[in-house]
Design an enzyme around this catalytic site. Structure first.
Site, PDB file in Angstrom:
ATOM      1  N   PHE A  37      71.897   4.242  38.510  1.00 26.87           N
ATOM      2  CA  PHE A  37      71.713   4.282  39.956  1.00 26.87           C
ATOM      3  C   PHE A  37      71.256   2.962  40.549  1.00 26.87           C
ATOM      4  O   PHE A  37      71.388   2.743  41.749  1.00 26.87           O
ATOM      5  CB  PHE A  37      70.679   5.372  40.330  1.00 26.87           C
ATOM      6  N   LYS A  59      82.385   6.920  36.049  1.00 26.17           N
ATOM      7  CA  LYS A  59      81.556   8.022  36.512  1.00 26.17           C
ATOM      8  C   LYS A  59      80.295   7.404  37.135  1.00 26.17           C
ATOM      9  O   LYS A  59      79.405   6.951  36.427  1.00 26.17           O
ATOM     10  CB  LYS A  59      81.172   8.974  35.382  1.00 26.17           C
ATOM     11  N   ARG A  98      73.254   9.944  41.931  1.00 25.70           N
ATOM     12  CA  ARG A  98      72.253   9.658  42.972  1.00 25.70           C
ATOM     13  C   ARG A  98      72.803   8.772  44.090  1.00 25.70           C
ATOM     14  O   ARG A  98      72.372   8.873  45.232  1.00 25.70           O
ATOM     15  CB  ARG A  98      71.073   8.942  42.359  1.00 25.70           C
ATOM     16  N   SER A 127      68.828   4.772  30.595  1.00 26.01           N
ATOM     17  CA  SER A 127      67.563   4.737  29.857  1.00 26.01           C
ATOM     18  C   SER A 127      67.839   4.608  28.364  1.00 26.01           C
ATOM     19  O   SER A 127      68.929   4.941  27.875  1.00 26.01           O
ATOM     20  CB  SER A 127      66.772   6.017  30.117  1.00 26.01           C
ATOM     21  N   CYS A 184      66.714  -3.580  35.238  1.00 31.16           N
ATOM     22  CA  CYS A 184      66.481  -3.763  33.800  1.00 31.16           C
ATOM     23  C   CYS A 184      66.023  -5.179  33.488  1.00 31.16           C
ATOM     24  O   CYS A 184      65.545  -5.442  32.388  1.00 31.16           O
ATOM     25  CB  CYS A 184      67.717  -3.397  32.999  1.00 31.16           C
ATOM     26  N   GLU A 231      58.393   1.679  30.062  1.00 28.18           N
ATOM     27  CA  GLU A 231      59.117   1.228  31.249  1.00 28.18           C
ATOM     28  C   GLU A 231      58.708   2.070  32.446  1.00 28.18           C
ATOM     29  O   GLU A 231      58.874   3.289  32.436  1.00 28.18           O
ATOM     30  CB  GLU A 231      60.626   1.350  31.025  1.00 28.18           C
TER      31      GLU A 231
END
Lengths: 145, 494
Positions: B158, B182, B186, B235, B290, B394
């Site tokens: 997202f 895909k 969100r 994640s 990230c 994180e």
């Protein structure tokens, strides 16, 4: 008004270019004898807008670091006169003074952002240098009128 | 201050783009909220596995012809796509702000970064060249050619709704494959807009498709026998699972996971330049990146630490938080209430674990009047230890955890106690420190006097340890290799 982000600083820079160009255009309409002197400035104003856009939107080294690069610049310090004076020599004096205000903005904005950005301050420095030459030309024109 | 005009005025019904057609999913629809203004801006479907299978079948049918289209011709489709992206630059950027919450500066940067991927991928005639050697034995020549494989899936996160799928999709199609994207459920609107431009660029049906959905759609893609490989960003737990699942099925995978990035500040750093860079690093994209700085490691004595932190804290407290289409705003909201709750949980944990909350972002100070649902101001914790939750895990939000180290080596050792290895940055004026840091630190993206070490499109996007599973990375030449197989030919003519 304080500038905090590149988006706001670029908008203000482009606003200055547009207002400046508009004043030159109106001056040449009212005083056709100034046309040959001002035509290159009008063209250059348009090119400066393109330069700024390319530096801001086109160059990735700046694009992700832009929202913290301009803190402390107050646009109220860099206002320009937009009303046309009544005589040609007053026009060139006002325009030269406007150029100095615009140069001061570009220099301040370049200094403020130099540590974080790369190409945007370079573009601002380049435009400030070109405008310095323009200011000299305007002062010479004033002396000659 | 100027608030830019919103490009979405009525909610969009997001459709799938399958076989060159826009299709309304049979799956359940849910609302997409603008995180700043808490208004519905779209309805997005949760597509079924049947709908995914249909897209895969379309791709399978499109592949033979696309694969035999000359690379220079495939490149021209990408040239056209790039032109369309430039023509729609501002709208694409504002849409990102509306669906994600990031500032307009950040959105424009993301649009630029995404377009650069298309630009690099359109160099495919050169990038896809093989190599050869005559007379490996007299009269026998040998060469390598790179060939596409079929259909690939891109499962997107997202946090960069426009850019991240473009780390992969342009390279997939440039090399002659078909791709199914895909988007994140969100914030899927950006990928719909890209598909509109793909359609306008007249890509053959089935070459570039978009299927919206959640876990069911992702699983259907990963498991399908006609999917040759998967590119995933998200994640670490999910990345690890994607990599295992794809690998078990003999598929290629790029699986980029989470991060806990350290930023080291040496006593010789140029403080004036360092502080704005740290603001970008820790609070840009509201920390949802990230490559975001997460742990600030200040090296040196108390005198340097104290004066540096005074300045940094004051600068952090001044950050203007608000609606991203307000040009004066420097940080937008979190993308979702869940994201905000997660960060709040970590802030509470940090306090419970004994860290000192120097700047409390839970005290909201917004530019303008907006629902507080997703907003947080920047936070700073001091006296953080690496094994505290806020030092180790994180957070993915605008929280800076400050740690101390006596020397550069201690700093590097501290970095290595963390299981992640996405990025690490150093601020120093010493070339020696910089080289030592670059040489020794186990992280895939290294910044030297750069707060966000984001690789350009013509470099791979690095990652190590628990931040990355795979061998080849997204972007650039790595992506070309990921989406192709090198076929070796030994040739003799008698």
């Amino acid at each position: 008004m304080k500038l905090n982000t590149a988006s706001a600083a670029v908008r203000f820079a482009k606003q200055l270019e547009d207002e400046s160009r508009n004043l030159y255009e109106r001056a040449t309409e009212r005083y056709p004898e100034l046309q040959s002197a001002f035509a290159p400035f009008i063209r250059e104003n348009k090119r400066n807008v393109g330069s700024i856009d390319r530096a801001y939107i086109g160059v990735v080294s700046d694009a992700l670091d832009t929202q913290f690069a301009f803190e402390g610049i107050d646009t109220d310090d860099y206002g320009i006169v937009t009303d046309l004076p009544d005589s040609p020599d007053e026009v060139t004096t006002v325009l030269a003074s406007n150029e100095e205000a615009i140069i001061a903005f570009y220099r301040a904005a370049a200094d403020s952002s130099r540590d974080l950005l790369a190409d945007v301050p370079r573009a601002f420095d380049r435009i400030a240098s070109k405008r310095s030459r323009r200011t000299k030309a305007l002062r010479a024109l004033t002396d000659g009128l | 201050m100027t608030i830019l005009q919103e490009p979405i005025t009525d909610p969009i019904v997001v459709r799938n783009y399958v076989g060159g057609e826009w299709t309304r999913s049979a799956g359940e629809y849910h609302d997409i909220m603008d995180p700043a203004r808490q208004r519905v801006i779209a309805h997005v479907p949760t597509s079924t596995s049947d709908e995914v299978n249909e897209a895969i079948q379309e791709a399978k049918e499109a592949f033979p012809e696309w694969r035999s289209t000359p690379p220079v011709t495939r490149a021209r489709y990408l040239h056209r796509l790039r032109e369309l992206m430039e023509e729609n630059f501002e709208e694409l950027s504002r849409i990102q702000t509306m669906e994600h919450g990031k500032t307009i500066d950040e959105s424009r940067g993301e649009t630029r970064r995404g377009i650069e991927q298309v630009e690099v991928a359109s160099g495919i005639p050169s990038l896809m060249m093989g190599y050869n050697l005559e007379d490996i034995a007299s009269g026998i020549d040998e060469y390598v050619i790179r060939q596409p494989l079929g259909t690939f899936a891109v499962i997107a996160p997202f946090n960069f709704p426009f850019m991240v799928p473009l780390w992969f999709a342009p390279y997939a199609v440039a090399t002659g494959n078909c791709v199914i994207v895909k988007p994140s459920p969100r914030d899927p609107i950006s990928q719909t807009k890209i598909a509109e431009l793909v359609d306008e660029a007249d890509f053959p049906p089935g070459v570039w498709q978009v299927v919206n959905g959640g876990t069911e759609a992702s699983t259907a893609l990963i498991d399908h026998p006609d999917i040759e490989g998967v590119a995933f960003v998200g994640s670490t737990p999910v990345a690890r699972e994607v990599y295992k699942r794809a690998g078990a099925a003999g598929k290629r995978a790029i699986a980029q996971g989470g991060a806990k990035n350290y930023v080291v500040v040496m006593p010789d750093a140029n403080t004036r330049a360092t502080i704005p860079a740290l603001l970008t690093s820790f609070y840009g994209n509201a920390g949802q990146r990230c490559l975001s700085g997460a742990n600030l490691l200040v090296v040196g004595d108390n005198s340097f630490h104290d004066s540096f932190m005074d300045e940094l804290s004051e600068a952090s407290a001044r950050i203007r938080v608000g609606y991203g289409l307000d040009e004066s705003v420097q940080m937008g909201p979190m993308q979702s209430p869940d994201g905000k709750d997660r960060v709040l949980g970590y802030i509470e944990q940090g306090v419970d674990d004994g860290a000192r909350l120097r700047l409390d972002g839970r005290s909201l100070d917004l530019v303008g009047e907006y629902p507080e649902t997703c907003f947080l101001n920047p936070s700073i914790f001091e006296d953080v230890e690496p094994d505290m939750a806020i030092g180790r895990e994180e957070i993915f939000g605008p929280v800076m955890s400050v740690l101390r180290a006596g020397t550069l080596q201690e700093a590097i050792d501290t970095i290595h106690t963390n299981p992640f290895g996405n990025s690490a940055c150093i601020f120093t004026t010493s070339g020696r420190n910089a080289r030592e840091f670059q040489y020794n630190t186990q992280a895939g993206n290294i910044g030297v006097n750069i707060g966000i070490a984001a690789p350009m499109a013509f470099f791979p996007f690095g990652g190590m340890k628990d931040s990355f599973f795979g061998t080849l990375h997204g972007q650039g030449p790595d992506a070309v290799r990921f989406f192709t197989e090198g076929k070796v030919v030994v040739q003799r003519w008698l």
